[in-house]
Design a protein around this motif. Sequence first.
Motif, PDB file in Angstrom:
ATOM      1  N   LYS A 115       0.853  -1.660   0.289  1.00 52.93           N
ATOM      2  CA  LYS A 115       0.108   0.267  -0.268  1.00 52.93           C
ATOM      3  C   LYS A 115       0.838   1.457   0.219  1.00 52.93           C
ATOM      4  O   LYS A 115       1.734   1.235  -0.038  1.00 52.93           O
ATOM      5  N   SER A 116       0.491   2.328  -0.126  1.00 46.09           N
ATOM      6  CA  SER A 116       0.793   3.802  -0.329  1.00 46.09           C
ATOM      7  C   SER A 116       2.175   3.577   0.588  1.00 46.09           C
ATOM      8  O   SER A 116       2.999   4.652   1.104  1.00 46.09           O
ATOM      9  N   GLY A 117       1.415   3.782   2.091  1.00 45.37           N
ATOM     10  CA  GLY A 117       2.371   3.518   3.588  1.00 45.37           C
ATOM     11  C   GLY A 117       3.660   3.161   3.693  1.00 45.37           C
ATOM     12  O   GLY A 117       4.649   3.518   3.593  1.00 45.37           O
ATOM     13  N   ALA A 118       3.483   1.419   2.245  1.00 43.24           N
ATOM     14  CA  ALA A 118       5.012   0.691   2.546  1.00 43.24           C
ATOM     15  C   ALA A 118       5.930   1.572   1.996  1.00 43.24           C
ATOM     16  O   ALA A 118       6.546   1.141   1.735  1.00 43.24           O
ATOM     17  N   LEU A 119       5.141   2.354   1.159  1.00 44.28           N
ATOM     18  CA  LEU A 119       6.481   2.736  -0.241  1.00 44.28           C
ATOM     19  C   LEU A 119       6.859   4.167   0.837  1.00 44.28           C
ATOM     20  O   LEU A 119       7.818   4.953  -0.109  1.00 44.28           O
ATOM     21  N   ARG A 120       6.648   4.700   1.655  1.00 46.06           N
ATOM     22  CA  ARG A 120       7.044   5.524   2.361  1.00 46.06           C
ATOM     23  C   ARG A 120       8.764   5.979   2.548  1.00 46.06           C
ATOM     24  O   ARG A 120       9.405   5.278   2.608  1.00 46.06           O
ATOM     25  N   GLY A 121       8.928   6.747   2.214  1.00 45.76           N
ATOM     26  CA  GLY A 121      10.576   7.741   2.010  1.00 45.76           C
ATOM     27  C   GLY A 121      11.904   6.740   0.565  1.00 45.76           C
ATOM     28  O   GLY A 121      12.760   7.043   0.573  1.00 45.76           O
ATOM     29  N   SER A 173      11.432   6.246  -3.612  1.00 41.97           N
ATOM     30  CA  SER A 173      10.974   6.604  -5.194  1.00 41.97           C
ATOM     31  C   SER A 173      10.232   5.793  -5.845  1.00 41.97           C
ATOM     32  O   SER A 173      10.938   4.780  -5.979  1.00 41.97           O
ATOM     33  N   LYS A 221      14.427  -0.763   2.156  1.00 38.93           N
ATOM     34  CA  LYS A 221      13.335  -0.004   3.118  1.00 38.93           C
ATOM     35  C   LYS A 221      12.217  -0.641   2.762  1.00 38.93           C
ATOM     36  O   LYS A 221      11.393  -0.638   3.547  1.00 38.93           O
ATOM     37  N   VAL A 222      12.143  -1.299   1.307  1.00 36.54           N
ATOM     38  CA  VAL A 222      10.423  -1.858   1.208  1.00 36.54           C
ATOM     39  C   VAL A 222      10.146  -2.747   1.907  1.00 36.54           C
ATOM     40  O   VAL A 222       9.445  -3.374   2.495  1.00 36.54           O
ATOM     41  N   ARG A 246       8.844  -4.276   4.710  1.00 35.52           N
ATOM     42  CA  ARG A 246       7.431  -3.834   5.127  1.00 35.52           C
ATOM     43  C   ARG A 246       6.654  -4.623   4.685  1.00 35.52           C
ATOM     44  O   ARG A 246       5.592  -4.462   5.065  1.00 35.52           O
TER      45      ARG A 246
END
Length: 113
Positions: free
Chosen positions: A47-53, A55, A69-70, A73
């Motif tokens: 979901k979008s939140g898991a992609l925070r931080g 590009s 990073k992803v 999560r």
Amino acid sequence: MDPKNTEQAQDTTVAELPKQETETVELDTPITRGKAVVNEIMVRKPKSGALRGVSLTDVLQMDVTALSKVLPRITEPALTDGEIRDMDPADLVQLGGVVAGFLLPKKAREASE
């Protein structure tokens, strides 16, 4: 309130809930966690939140830093930074390909199948 209408509303709500998309990746080189051995990793569509931080372009290009990073999560069992750093590059490419595939629009995914 009519019980039939309530039942229909509940049925519609349940039917409209999106199913969580997942894909399982069999690792070429299993990960050892103490005495346990992890042979496969389940990857959930982020979901979008898991992609925070990160590009989205970096994720689509399977940039190692972005994937580091992803992946923790959205994987089960959750991968650690150390496991990702020590991972066989072939396994990282497999996982990155799954993540990148999840980011494509539905029409593009259907066309590639």
